[in-house]
Design a protein around this motif. Structure first.
Motif, short mmCIF file in Angstrom:
data_model
loop_
_atom_site.label_atom_id
_atom_site.label_comp_id
_atom_site.label_asym_id
_atom_site.label_seq_id
_atom_site.Cartn_x
_atom_site.Cartn_y
_atom_site.Cartn_z
N ARG B 241 0.87 -1.17 0.00
CA ARG B 241 0.00 0.00 0.00
C ARG B 241 0.89 1.20 0.00
NH1 ARG B 241 -5.80 0.24 3.04
NH2 ARG B 241 -6.48 -1.82 2.49
N LEU B 243 -1.42 2.01 -3.72
CA LEU B 243 -1.23 1.55 -5.09
C LEU B 243 0.07 2.06 -5.68
CD1 LEU B 243 -4.84 2.01 -6.50
CD2 LEU B 243 -3.67 -0.17 -6.13
N VAL B 284 -7.42 -3.92 -4.69
CA VAL B 284 -7.33 -2.64 -3.98
C VAL B 284 -8.21 -2.74 -2.73
CG1 VAL B 284 -9.10 -1.54 -5.45
CG2 VAL B 284 -7.43 -0.11 -4.26
N TYR B 289 -2.14 -3.94 -1.37
CA TYR B 289 -2.75 -3.90 -2.71
C TYR B 289 -1.81 -4.58 -3.71
CZ TYR B 289 -5.75 -0.13 -0.82
OH TYR B 289 -6.63 0.64 -0.09
N VAL B 291 -0.55 -4.51 -7.78
CA VAL B 291 -0.50 -3.91 -9.11
C VAL B 291 0.39 -4.78 -9.99
CG1 VAL B 291 0.26 -1.93 -10.50
CG2 VAL B 291 -0.93 -1.55 -8.33
#
Lengths: 303, 303, 303, 303
Positions: B241, B243, B284, B289, B291
């Motif tokens: 965290r 993102l 998310v 999170y 990505v």
């Protein structure tokens, strides 16, 4: 419906309440030529300075606060054979302790083959000598005068649009902006021949275009953030830092669309989004980042 | 090459250095049955409690720190006709001041049609009565024992994998994890019948699966973050965290791949990524999170 | 009440459910000697490796999940004349594009004058030759076994405490941790002779200490995050990235304290916090950042 | 040196390049009366609308881009017995899933006792009936016309200052702003009788003041972010979201100060900051958050 061939004589580094350069009726088409992000035109003559000089503003008759401006991107034709990029990924998209390993970024030239509709580095770079990419035109920066009489740098973005650098904003896409000022005051510029997600080198392939848009007022259609539509998808856009907040804005706006336009409850909208939503990262470079929330039309109920 | 039919008798809420439940040779295939995120099996019998109970760990012979574990997801077959989701988008994906407008989230049942390969709400919800989605199996949580002898909750993720909830981790995808412990100690669970980007209701359609994976050690292949490959793309994954940091990890790892495996300079890698990179938001919702940084193979130089 | 002179013979790089090295009764005092963050003891002999080797765990009789562990930091006496720091601010605390201008970080020695109770660089550095700082002892890393049987690296922190690197955690401060495991399983280490807000060079002045703490169980006192009290203030602590989320955790916990312990409504608590709250940044370097929410006791109603 | 008694007749919701309302010489003193954040004056007459209507702009002769504007806050005297706050902490400062538990925020009145120099709720609130706070005047929003001819909402802040809501900006503090436009164009308003860190209810005690400032141009003193000085400290200020980025801006600017003004190397500056820096959270509510980086003068080398 009138088609305006608009030739800009001045350019703007802010999007704000500035005297209109052109007045059009709702539904009119505007054909104009943009200069590149650094202010050079299709003859490579410097006409303005950065960041992202805009043509406009265009006053759309009948537009009032609380309405929205529909911008149909009808055509984008490159007007130059050369574009440029920066050469190194931005420091903010890699782990901070690895930034020391990055060389400094240079301006690098790209060739745009307007016949073949391709883009490639002008000087070969070892390892990617064969990289030939499809021309994928997009508008990096456009929008309308923001609230409160603000004038906001074209380096950044907000509720009013601006420098979103989202690669989906190309021909065939329709975008809606919330209107804050009489006449909407539409600005446009900073077009790219191609760009990856996030604009992580700080540029797309920056060049000049002839752009054709249709501008229409949709009365009494308030929105908090830009919206868009492609052949396949509906889209909402949030502009903020960090990405988390941009995503919150986009998701909140998509909930509003689903509740207002598609008459879904928050629970129905949640079931839909939970299983089918797609997120795109427009840019992760500019002062405000851009996240798009996207839903395929095939999953939507009829309106 | 051996195929193991592995029946788990205990389940784990952490991924860590725990005595192995199965030993396999590098290159072996494991066919196993996972229970759902709440701990219920294919007969709807509760076998464990949440979060995300894992089968495993599986000790892969020859695996040592500094190697990587290749996990080919060969098949995922749902073993139950019912899945569940939460019913309301998570509070952290919308603008904070709008959270008060959200109802509380309930557990909602979905039907999985294993003939038609579709998923739909068990009880119709007004406005989306006709929503029938394609079965899109994916592994929500898997990975290997982390560094330092840590044992990390299956609610979250890290360098070792874990609860990444990235919809691309389905059949046909190969994933690599960095190895921190002898034998790698592979864990698997929390499979979804479908899930949107971000897992924004806090779940996909949570259900039970028979999963077939091939586990292979790649010697002396250090990596900092999980990597993956599909038919079309190479992928790196960052878990953190906000993102922004997950994206930094994924991008840094992709730079490493391009430099190490494809022999590109940082500048060449930047030119490539700048114009073709794609980012996906895995989740998310979880404490970390996810990505993913994705590059189409068609743009890559030959290795 | 017993005083235990505890001499650690093994050290741990995780905080987790590990066999106890010492058992104490609630209310007992423990006097122990910590080694430095790199694993060196008071004789500069390497006894363990980093990150942050901990003494412990200490099992406190009667401690059960749902209770809290009160840790009174009674005394901290440095046991060595040398400490060390890194020499350059961390890359993540400055603007990313300026990281290239930073030199690489070295290990730098500091002298600890145990008579004068001061700290200064061992080798003079031009421009700050006269910098003599007061000895300001603090515990960088301490806490209890986390939930679910997790074992979490001492490089980071969470609900269970851990590597918070908050300079207020020194003699005279009392800290409470939520208990997740029978016996609480208390760990302690990584003490600093002084440290600025944020631990922005990645270290305080890292050295060895004799530390005296009293450990007491408070029955049926659940909490979500560590809490603390000094002569002047009550404090709650959030550990997460980004700072925004750490601050959310700390503020939420403070609201809980004001509602539960001081019987305030959310509105009364908001009026109080809105005009008197103070926030401290414990660390902005470790994988999880630490933000403390602090309220002066003089503004609190009587309990 | 002239003292100007400036009575504003119009108020502004943006900070930008607007025709000057007053011209002063460098070094002049300005005494003016501000209205509250909602636009009400000392007689409780509405004179403007929110957000944060500003007096000004004040053109300071000799100011040019690249210079800085020194603003000494000499005196702040409340001109009204009533202030207001919001009544509930902002949704963005608590854990998102707990926002549903918050009541809606109301406007709440506070009494300002101008003899006793205290502030208290006008209507007693249970549990905090005895809360009487010291009058602690501060300027919430002030700054100069930003770069590029931008006009930026007084709801937010940036390099130019703006709505920083930092409680240290009160009498006795001197603030420097970078100058982007000829004359600097100084704006001022939004004063608070008291405010906690972060402005977490979205307001301080908002009221009207007579403010006395001295405005001086410091030639050829470029800076990237506002700076300040109190009796004890030097301060740099970063304005951005998230807090992490605001902190990066402030720390980068403090490094610049230490390198430029105090002739320290990056290493010497790092040693100093690492052990003595303090961070304050100005606001964690406005569109851009504010973090201050603070160093006690007693640790600084002589300039």
């Amino acid at each position: 419906m009138t088609t305006h061939h608009f030739v800009a004589t001045s350019f703007h580094n802010v999007i704000g309440t500035i005297p209109a350069a052109l007045k059009v009726a709702s539904g009119d088409i505007v054909i104009t030529r943009t200069i590149d992000a650094a202010g050079y035109d299709e003859e490579d003559v410097q006409r303005a300075t950065g960041p992202n000089p805009m043509i406009g503003p265009i006053f759309v008759e009948g537009a009032e606060p609380g309405d929205s401006l529909r911008v149909e991107i009808l055509e984008m034709t490159p007007t130059r054979d050369i574009g440029f990029t920066r050469s190194v990924v931005a420091a903010n998209v890699i782990d901070p302790e690895t930034v020391r390993d990055l060389p400094r970024s240079d301006k690098t030239l790209w060739e745009i083959d307007r016949q073949a509709m391709t883009v490639r580095l002008k000087e070969p770079v070892a390892g990617i000598e064969n990289l030939v990419l499809p021309l994928s035109p997009m508008v990096g920066c456009f929008g309308v005068a923001p609230s409160l009489g603000q004038a906001i740098s074209t380096a950044t973005s907000g509720e009013h649009g601006g420098n979103m650098d989202y690669r989906v904003f190309g021909p065939g896409t329709t975008v809606w902006f919330p209107i804050f000022s009489p006449g909407a005051l539409f600005f446009l510029g900073d077009c790219h021949a191609i760009q990856g997600d996030g604009e992580i080198v700080g540029t797309g392939v920056e060049t000049t275009f002839e752009v054709t848009v249709r501008l229409s007022v949709e009365k009494a259609k308030p929105m908090s953030w830009p919206r868009a539509e492609t052949a396949d998808d509906i889209i909402t856009v949030g502009n903020a830092r960090p990405l988390d907040q941009a995503l919150q804005h986009a998701t909140t706006e998509m909930l509003t669309v689903l509740i207002t336009d598609y008459k879904l409850t928050r629970v129905a909208a949640s079931h839909l989004l939970g299983q089918v939503v797609r997120y795109d990262i427009g840019n992760v470079f500019d002062p405000a980042y851009t996240v798009a929330c996207r839903v395929a039309k095939k999953w939507l109920p009829s309106r």
